[in-house]
Write a protein that holds these residues in place. Structure first.
Motif, PDB file in Angstrom:
ATOM      1  N   THR A 320       1.159   4.880   2.206  1.00 51.82           N
ATOM      2  CA  THR A 320       0.217   5.362   3.223  1.00 51.82           C
ATOM      3  C   THR A 320      -1.241   5.128   2.862  1.00 51.82           C
ATOM      4  O   THR A 320      -2.092   5.020   3.756  1.00 51.82           O
ATOM      5  CB  THR A 320       0.427   6.868   3.479  1.00 51.82           C
ATOM      6  OG1 THR A 320       0.257   7.581   2.240  1.00 51.82           O
ATOM      7  CG2 THR A 320       1.814   7.143   4.021  1.00 51.82           C
ATOM      8  N   SER A 321      -1.566   5.044   1.578  1.00 53.57           N
ATOM      9  CA  SER A 321      -2.975   5.057   1.177  1.00 53.57           C
ATOM     10  C   SER A 321      -3.468   3.780   0.509  1.00 53.57           C
ATOM     11  O   SER A 321      -4.669   3.629   0.295  1.00 53.57           O
ATOM     12  CB  SER A 321      -3.227   6.239   0.219  1.00 53.57           C
ATOM     13  OG  SER A 321      -2.869   7.460   0.841  1.00 53.57           O
ATOM     14  N   LEU A 322      -2.564   2.868   0.168  1.00 51.01           N
ATOM     15  CA  LEU A 322      -2.984   1.655  -0.527  1.00 51.01           C
ATOM     16  C   LEU A 322      -3.970   0.811   0.288  1.00 51.01           C
ATOM     17  O   LEU A 322      -4.958   0.311  -0.261  1.00 51.01           O
ATOM     18  CB  LEU A 322      -1.761   0.833  -0.929  1.00 51.01           C
ATOM     19  CG  LEU A 322      -2.015  -0.371  -1.839  1.00 51.01           C
ATOM     20  CD1 LEU A 322      -2.768   0.042  -3.094  1.00 51.01           C
ATOM     21  CD2 LEU A 322      -0.689  -1.036  -2.209  1.00 51.01           C
ATOM     22  N   PRO A 323      -3.758   0.633   1.618  1.00 54.19           N
ATOM     23  CA  PRO A 323      -4.758  -0.131   2.375  1.00 54.19           C
ATOM     24  C   PRO A 323      -6.152   0.493   2.310  1.00 54.19           C
ATOM     25  O   PRO A 323      -7.159  -0.220   2.262  1.00 54.19           O
ATOM     26  CB  PRO A 323      -4.201  -0.111   3.807  1.00 54.19           C
ATOM     27  CG  PRO A 323      -2.723   0.044   3.623  1.00 54.19           C
ATOM     28  CD  PRO A 323      -2.576   0.968   2.449  1.00 54.19           C
ATOM     29  N   THR A 324      -6.222   1.836   2.305  1.00 53.01           N
ATOM     30  CA  THR A 324      -7.518   2.508   2.200  1.00 53.01           C
ATOM     31  C   THR A 324      -8.161   2.218   0.848  1.00 53.01           C
ATOM     32  O   THR A 324      -9.377   1.994   0.749  1.00 53.01           O
ATOM     33  CB  THR A 324      -7.337   4.027   2.382  1.00 53.01           C
ATOM     34  OG1 THR A 324      -6.721   4.280   3.642  1.00 53.01           O
ATOM     35  CG2 THR A 324      -8.670   4.751   2.334  1.00 53.01           C
ATOM     36  N   GLY A 338      -4.318  -6.325   4.092  1.00 50.35           N
ATOM     37  CA  GLY A 338      -2.919  -6.232   4.493  1.00 50.35           C
ATOM     38  C   GLY A 338      -2.014  -7.060   3.609  1.00 50.35           C
ATOM     39  O   GLY A 338      -0.947  -6.607   3.199  1.00 50.35           O
ATOM     40  N   PHE A 339      -2.434  -8.285   3.264  1.00 53.56           N
ATOM     41  CA  PHE A 339      -1.591  -9.150   2.439  1.00 53.56           C
ATOM     42  C   PHE A 339      -1.409  -8.583   1.038  1.00 53.56           C
ATOM     43  O   PHE A 339      -0.298  -8.522   0.507  1.00 53.56           O
ATOM     44  CB  PHE A 339      -2.194 -10.554   2.363  1.00 53.56           C
ATOM     45  CG  PHE A 339      -1.443 -11.472   1.449  1.00 53.56           C
ATOM     46  CD1 PHE A 339      -0.211 -11.990   1.813  1.00 53.56           C
ATOM     47  CD2 PHE A 339      -1.957 -11.802   0.201  1.00 53.56           C
ATOM     48  CE1 PHE A 339       0.501 -12.824   0.968  1.00 53.56           C
ATOM     49  CE2 PHE A 339      -1.252 -12.631  -0.655  1.00 53.56           C
ATOM     50  CZ  PHE A 339      -0.030 -13.147  -0.264  1.00 53.56           C
ATOM     51  N   LEU A 340      -2.508  -8.150   0.409  1.00 49.75           N
ATOM     52  CA  LEU A 340      -2.429  -7.648  -0.960  1.00 49.75           C
ATOM     53  C   LEU A 340      -1.737  -6.288  -1.021  1.00 49.75           C
ATOM     54  O   LEU A 340      -1.069  -5.972  -2.011  1.00 49.75           O
ATOM     55  CB  LEU A 340      -3.832  -7.571  -1.564  1.00 49.75           C
ATOM     56  CG  LEU A 340      -4.499  -8.938  -1.773  1.00 49.75           C
ATOM     57  CD1 LEU A 340      -5.946  -8.780  -2.182  1.00 49.75           C
ATOM     58  CD2 LEU A 340      -3.738  -9.757  -2.809  1.00 49.75           C
ATOM     59  N   SER A 341      -1.881  -5.484   0.019  1.00 49.35           N
ATOM     60  CA  SER A 341      -1.154  -4.219   0.075  1.00 49.35           C
ATOM     61  C   SER A 341       0.345  -4.456   0.199  1.00 49.35           C
ATOM     62  O   SER A 341       1.152  -3.606  -0.182  1.00 49.35           O
ATOM     63  CB  SER A 341      -1.640  -3.380   1.266  1.00 49.35           C
ATOM     64  OG  SER A 341      -2.993  -3.009   1.127  1.00 49.35           O
ATOM     65  N   ALA A 342       0.716  -5.614   0.733  1.00 44.28           N
ATOM     66  CA  ALA A 342       2.130  -5.919   0.955  1.00 44.28           C
ATOM     67  C   ALA A 342       2.829  -6.474  -0.273  1.00 44.28           C
ATOM     68  O   ALA A 342       4.054  -6.371  -0.389  1.00 44.28           O
ATOM     69  CB  ALA A 342       2.264  -6.927   2.102  1.00 44.28           C
TER      70      ALA A 342
END
Length: 515
Positions: A320-324, A338-342
């Motif tokens: 839930t918080s990694l993109p932030t 988005g790519f690196l969070s994935a």
């Protein structure tokens, strides 16, 4: 030709009372040729289930990335006392850029502060908590196909309404996300109830980890795709496209899936007999009554509950918080965000699928007992994963180190899919769906608390605040690993044995005494 469990003429199966036992008291497994897995009904079921969980996790995490585009500033009320020395510098060329991500004309953005965002990201889990146990109980009685299908379909339809709810206000969006969680809460218990009737004991790990790995795969695909859609079509398109994909999946699910191999119209007789014979009496519904008090007093069940809660804290924190974190601290643009969070979820997907194959092989070859295999894979997932999270806490502003250690943490954590996360079907196959409802209810509590705690820890958007987030997650992970090592078990529990199995066991004991 592969070899696996096959019921001999006397009706013995891995779930029956054993005729012979290994040193730790678990049944020795008879092995006979099995029908080919390729293109089998059980593998097709696993593939459709994999796609289903890919969809529902896409529906679950798309808000995490879309939130960056939905707010018109990162935090409209930054703390006055925040020290700039603790924040990572903006990349060259970004010094005069605001944190706003422009949207196409007519796309609204909202002034939600970090606390509001934390509550919105956690809203899903308030509803998700409510339907786990009822969904598991009803799936165990009626079969899980209808509940999983309706769970995904209902969540997809509600996702289509997300832009409207956001326009009406944060309270409406909170309520909608909670309703989505309410619908999706039945999916994992339904999966377990389905596999209790479909998964031959020596294929449980690979079938269940493959189907469940759709969760990581869905996060891997959804996170970068959401970032791309937000910047090209606007954030509302994310929810329309994801919701439409869920509705399309439901059509295929209801056409091709059956609750029980006995009712499947396209299964071969050879495969049907193999599945029914190897699972034995445990492959039937549990009726309306369940042994609640023995379950409540079951130490192996509490070992699963506590360990899943601990493991899920770290998982849901990142989900839930990694993109932030990628946006506020490391200053990645939305597409890179988005790519690196994935990336961590790509690793988790591959690790969970591989762990299932290895776990089944170890059990089939009798290298380790079921109990030992579950503990080994749980420890392998939780302890190194916690160490990697601690490394993230001290990676500072290094993009390479941060992404590397986050990816390692989730990749290594994927191996626990063959450990504690499928342990319910070992200790009580007939009640597996209901037990997963119980364990997942407790396991979802971190999904409610972790985003909220992260919002409070990181109110000032400093490295020090995020360091607390990673330390807490790592410490909880370690505690869960220790607890499961002490109290976990892979043996079928006495309260889960059917009357038919008990009678057969008594008959075998009498025969052995006479002999």
């Amino acid at each position: 030709m592969c070899r696996s469990a096959m019921a001999p003429p006397n009706g013995y199966s891995i779930n029956s009372a054993p005729l012979d036992e290994s040193e730790d008291g678990e049944p020795l497994i008879e092995r006979d040729p099995v029908p080919p897995r390729c293109c089998s009904a059980r593998l097709n079921l696993a593939f459709l289930m994999f796609l289903g969980f890919s969809v529902v996790y896409g529906l679950r995490v798309n808000l995490s990335v879309a939130m960056v585009a939905m707010v018109n500033v990162t935090d409209p009320k930054p703390a006055q006392n925040s020290s700039i020395v603790h924040a990572c510098p903006l990349p060259e060329g970004m010094g005069n850029m605001s944190d706003t991500f422009p949207q196409p004309d007519g796309i609204p953005q909202y002034p939600w502060d970090s606390e509001t965002q934390g509550w919105l990201l956690g809203a899903f889990f308030f509803g998700y908590l409510c339907t786990q146990i009822p969904g598991g109980y009803l799936s165990g009685h009626y079969g899980g196909t209808i509940f999983m299908g309706l769970g995904v379909l209902g969540t997809a339809v509600l996702t289509l309404l997300t832009p409207l709810a956001a326009q009406m206000g944060s309270y409406w969006l909170f309520a909608l996300r909670a309703l989505e969680g309410f619908g999706e809460g039945v999916t994992f218990p339904a999966m377990m109830a389905i596999w209790a009737r479909w998964a031959p004991p020596l294929e449980r790990s690979r079938l269940m980890t493959f189907s469940g790995s759709g969760a990581n795969f869905g996060a891997f695909v959804s996170l970068p795709l959401t970032g791309y859609i937000c910047q090209t079509l606007g954030w509302p398109a994310v929810f329309y496209l994801c919701g439409g994909a869920g509705c399309l999946w439901a059509v295929f699910w209801f056409i091709f899936v059956s609750d029980d191999p006995r009712k499947h119209p396209r299964i071969s007789k050879e495969e049907r007999d193999y599945i029914i014979g190897s699972i034995g009496p445990q492959g039937t519904g549990h009726g309306w009554s369940v042994p609640l008090l023995p379950m409540l007093l079951s130490v192996p069940l509490w070992a699963i509950i506590v360990t899943q809660m601990c493991s899920n804290w770290a998982y849901y924190t990142l989900l839930t918080s990694l993109p932030t974190y990628m946006n506020n601290i490391l200053h990645f643009d939305l597409k890179s965000n988005g790519f690196l969070s994935a990336l961590p979820y790509l690793g988790g997907w591959l690790a969970s699928v591989l762990s299932g194959v290895i776990a089944d092989s170890l059990i089939e070859r009798r290298v380790f007992s079921i109990t030992a295999v579950r503990k080994i894979f749980t420890l392998t997932g939780l302890l190194p994963g916690a160490a990697a999270l601690l490394a993230v806490a001290y990676s500072g502003c290094s993009h390479i180190l941060t992404v590397t250690f986050l990816t390692l943490s989730t990749t290594i954590g994927g191996t626990s899919a063959s450990g504690v996360f499928i342990n319910q079907i070992d200790i009580a196959p007939r009640y597996a769906g209901f037990l997963l409802g119980i364990t997942n209810t407790f396991g979802t509590i971190p999904g409610v608390l972790a985003p909220i705690a992260t919002g409070y820890f990181t109110e000032d958007h400093t490295l020090a605040g995020w360091r607390k987030v990673f330390w807490v997650a790592a410490g909880i992970n370690i505690g869960g690993a220790i607890f499961y090592t002490l109290f976990g078990s892979g043996k079928i529990q006495p309260w889960a044995i059917t009357e038919e199995e008990a009678a057969e066991a008594e008959k075998n004991r009498s025969t052995a005494v006479i002999t």
